[in-house]
Design a protein around this motif. Sequence first.
Motif, mmCIF file in Angstrom:
data_model
loop_
_atom_site.group_PDB
_atom_site.id
_atom_site.type_symbol
_atom_site.label_atom_id
_atom_site.label_comp_id
_atom_site.label_asym_id
_atom_site.label_seq_id
_atom_site.Cartn_x
_atom_site.Cartn_y
_atom_site.Cartn_z
ATOM 1 N N GLU A 171 -43.419 7.748 9.149
ATOM 2 C CA GLU A 171 -42.068 7.310 9.494
ATOM 3 C C GLU A 171 -41.402 6.623 8.303
ATOM 4 O OE1 GLU A 171 -39.845 4.572 12.900
ATOM 5 O OE2 GLU A 171 -42.043 4.843 12.901
ATOM 6 N N VAL A 172 -42.197 5.800 7.597
ATOM 7 C CA VAL A 172 -41.656 5.130 6.409
ATOM 8 C C VAL A 172 -41.272 6.156 5.352
ATOM 9 C CG1 VAL A 172 -42.223 3.580 4.494
ATOM 10 C CG2 VAL A 172 -42.906 2.994 6.841
ATOM 11 N N LEU A 173 -42.189 7.165 5.166
ATOM 12 C CA LEU A 173 -41.887 8.203 4.176
ATOM 13 C C LEU A 173 -40.649 8.992 4.571
ATOM 14 C CD1 LEU A 173 -45.483 9.529 3.370
ATOM 15 C CD2 LEU A 173 -43.992 8.119 1.896
ATOM 16 N N GLN A 174 -40.508 9.252 5.875
ATOM 17 C CA GLN A 174 -39.308 9.981 6.326
ATOM 18 C C GLN A 174 -38.044 9.155 6.050
ATOM 19 O OE1 GLN A 174 -40.057 10.866 10.417
ATOM 20 N NE2 GLN A 174 -41.193 12.741 9.954
ATOM 21 N N GLU A 175 -38.127 7.852 6.295
ATOM 22 C CA GLU A 175 -36.959 7.008 6.004
ATOM 23 C C GLU A 175 -36.663 7.003 4.517
ATOM 24 O OE1 GLU A 175 -37.846 3.211 7.609
ATOM 25 O OE2 GLU A 175 -37.599 3.835 9.719
ATOM 26 N N GLU A 176 -37.756 6.907 3.706
ATOM 27 C CA GLU A 176 -37.543 6.932 2.257
ATOM 28 C C GLU A 176 -36.954 8.269 1.819
ATOM 29 O OE1 GLU A 176 -41.235 6.065 0.415
ATOM 30 O OE2 GLU A 176 -41.237 3.931 0.947
ATOM 31 N N TYR A 177 -37.444 9.354 2.448
ATOM 32 C CA TYR A 177 -36.912 10.673 2.098
ATOM 33 C C TYR A 177 -35.442 10.772 2.430
ATOM 34 C CZ TYR A 177 -36.073 15.692 2.411
ATOM 35 O OH TYR A 177 -35.536 16.957 2.296
ATOM 36 N N VAL A 178 -35.088 10.253 3.608
ATOM 37 C CA VAL A 178 -33.668 10.298 3.989
ATOM 38 C C VAL A 178 -32.835 9.466 3.013
ATOM 39 C CG1 VAL A 178 -32.021 9.629 5.792
ATOM 40 C CG2 VAL A 178 -34.161 10.784 6.401
ATOM 41 N N THR A 179 -33.407 8.286 2.669
ATOM 42 C CA THR A 179 -32.676 7.424 1.733
ATOM 43 C C THR A 179 -32.495 8.104 0.370
ATOM 44 O OG1 THR A 179 -33.566 5.464 2.850
ATOM 45 C CG2 THR A 179 -32.667 5.168 0.627
ATOM 46 N N LEU A 180 -33.630 8.709 -0.108
ATOM 47 C CA LEU A 180 -33.554 9.408 -1.385
ATOM 48 C C LEU A 180 -32.615 10.590 -1.314
ATOM 49 C CD1 LEU A 180 -37.311 9.329 -2.481
ATOM 50 C CD2 LEU A 180 -35.400 8.026 -3.461
ATOM 51 N N ARG A 181 -32.651 11.256 -0.203
ATOM 52 C CA ARG A 181 -31.757 12.419 -0.053
ATOM 53 C C ARG A 181 -30.309 11.994 -0.090
ATOM 54 N NH1 ARG A 181 -32.074 16.920 4.801
ATOM 55 N NH2 ARG A 181 -30.478 18.329 3.924
ATOM 56 N N HIS A 182 -30.012 10.890 0.592
ATOM 57 C CA HIS A 182 -28.639 10.380 0.564
ATOM 58 C C HIS A 182 -28.250 9.933 -0.841
ATOM 59 C CE1 HIS A 182 -28.702 9.432 5.158
ATOM 60 N NE2 HIS A 182 -28.579 10.753 4.898
ATOM 61 N N ALA A 183 -29.252 9.281 -1.476
ATOM 62 C CA ALA A 183 -28.951 8.822 -2.852
ATOM 63 C C ALA A 183 -28.745 10.006 -3.781
ATOM 64 C CB ALA A 183 -30.095 7.934 -3.353
ATOM 65 N N ARG A 184 -29.560 11.044 -3.607
ATOM 66 C CA ARG A 184 -29.412 12.224 -4.460
ATOM 67 C C ARG A 184 -28.085 12.928 -4.200
ATOM 68 N NH1 ARG A 184 -33.869 17.101 -4.950
ATOM 69 N NH2 ARG A 184 -32.871 18.199 -6.734
ATOM 70 N N SER A 185 -27.753 13.009 -2.936
ATOM 71 C CA SER A 185 -26.439 13.634 -2.622
ATOM 72 C C SER A 185 -25.289 12.833 -3.251
ATOM 73 C CB SER A 185 -26.267 13.706 -1.098
ATOM 74 O OG SER A 185 -27.279 14.519 -0.529
ATOM 75 N N ARG A 186 -25.481 11.518 -3.175
ATOM 76 C CA ARG A 186 -24.446 10.682 -3.772
ATOM 77 C C ARG A 186 -24.387 10.863 -5.278
ATOM 78 N NH1 ARG A 186 -25.715 4.614 -3.139
ATOM 79 N NH2 ARG A 186 -27.221 5.318 -4.698
ATOM 80 N N ASP A 187 -25.595 10.947 -5.890
ATOM 81 C CA ASP A 187 -25.622 11.147 -7.339
ATOM 82 C C ASP A 187 -24.993 12.476 -7.712
ATOM 83 O OD1 ASP A 187 -26.847 8.705 -7.583
ATOM 84 O OD2 ASP A 187 -28.893 9.532 -7.747
ATOM 85 N N TRP A 188 -25.384 13.521 -6.922
ATOM 86 C CA TRP A 188 -24.778 14.816 -7.195
ATOM 87 C C TRP A 188 -23.267 14.770 -7.012
ATOM 88 C CZ3 TRP A 188 -26.428 18.837 -9.724
ATOM 89 C CH2 TRP A 188 -27.806 19.043 -9.848
ATOM 90 N N PHE A 189 -22.837 14.033 -6.007
ATOM 91 C CA PHE A 189 -21.395 13.917 -5.776
ATOM 92 C C PHE A 189 -20.714 13.195 -6.935
ATOM 93 C CE2 PHE A 189 -17.800 11.443 -4.194
ATOM 94 C CZ PHE A 189 -16.978 12.444 -3.736
ATOM 95 N N LEU A 190 -21.349 12.129 -7.370
ATOM 96 C CA LEU A 190 -20.768 11.381 -8.495
ATOM 97 C C LEU A 190 -20.784 12.223 -9.778
ATOM 98 C CD1 LEU A 190 -22.315 7.829 -7.862
ATOM 99 C CD2 LEU A 190 -19.959 8.610 -7.435
ATOM 100 N N ALA A 191 -21.966 12.962 -9.916
ATOM 101 C CA ALA A 191 -22.036 13.806 -11.116
ATOM 102 C C ALA A 191 -20.958 14.883 -11.066
ATOM 103 C CB ALA A 191 -23.436 14.426 -11.212
ATOM 104 N N GLY A 192 -20.778 15.479 -9.924
ATOM 105 C CA GLY A 192 -19.739 16.511 -9.792
ATOM 106 C C GLY A 192 -18.342 15.943 -10.047
ATOM 107 N N ALA A 193 -18.159 14.737 -9.488
ATOM 108 C CA ALA A 193 -16.850 14.090 -9.684
ATOM 109 C C ALA A 193 -16.647 13.772 -11.158
ATOM 110 C CB ALA A 193 -16.804 12.809 -8.827
ATOM 111 N N GLY A 194 -17.763 13.353 -11.796
ATOM 112 C CA GLY A 194 -17.644 13.055 -13.232
ATOM 113 C C GLY A 194 -17.328 14.303 -14.031
ATOM 114 N N VAL A 195 -18.026 15.372 -13.675
ATOM 115 C CA VAL A 195 -17.784 16.637 -14.378
ATOM 116 C C VAL A 195 -16.364 17.086 -14.160
ATOM 117 C CG1 VAL A 195 -18.410 19.079 -14.462
ATOM 118 C CG2 VAL A 195 -20.205 17.319 -14.350
#
Length: 220
Positions: A171-195
Motif C-alpha cells: 500500500e505504501v509502495l502504491q501511494e509512492e507510485y501514485v505520488t511519483l506518477r503525479h510528480a512525473r506528470s507534473r514534471d512532464w507538464f512543466l517540461a512541455g510548458a518550458g519547451v
Amino acid sequence: MRATLLTAALIIAAMPCHAQPPRYVTDALRLEARSGPGTTHRILRYLESGTQVRVLEDSDGWSRVRAPDGEEMWILTRYLTDEAAARDRLTAVTAQLDAARAEIAALNEELAALREEKEAVVDSHAALSATTDAIAAELAELKRTASAAVALKDENEALKSRSGDLAGRLEVLQEEYVTLRHARSRDWFLAGAGVLAGGLLLGLIIPRIRWRRRRSWSEL
C-alpha cells in the motif's frame, strides 16, 4: 409285683444296649441264632455273614443280640467281631475307591477347564497387550500430528503477519507510485510548458535576428 419285675428286667436288658457299640457276625457262611444261650434251645433263624447286630447281654460264651429288624436271639460270642466282614469291608473299600476315582475324574475335568481358562486368559492378555501397544502408537501419532498442527498454525500465523506486513508495504509502495506518477506528470507538464515557452520565445527572437543580419548586409 410281676409287672414291676418285668419292667425292671426290661430296663436292665436295655441298659447294655446303650453301653456297647454295634458288632458284626464273623465271616462264617451262616450262623445259627437260637432262642436261648445254648445248643439245646431251638434255632430261630440263620444270620448271614456281615449282619450287624446290637449286643444286649453276654452269658457263658453266648450273646443276646438284636437284629436290624428288631428280633432278639442268642448267638455264640466267638462269632462276633468288632469289624465288619471282609466281604463287606471290601465292598465298602471298593465303593470308596470308586468314589475316589470319580472325584479324581471330576478334578481332572476341573483342571482341564482351568487350563483352558488359563489359556483363554493368556490369549486375552496378549490381545489386550497388542491393543494397548496399538493405542500407544496411535496416541504417539496423534501427539506428532498435534505438534505438526501447532507448528503449522504458528507458521500460518507468521505468514498472516508477514502477509499483513507485505500488504502494508504494498500500500505504501502504491501511494509512492501514485505520488511519483503525479510528480512525473507534473514534471512532464512543466517540461512541455518550458519547451513550448522556449519555442515561442525562439519564434519571436529568431525572426528579428535574421532581419538584423539582412539589414547589416544591405548596409555593406
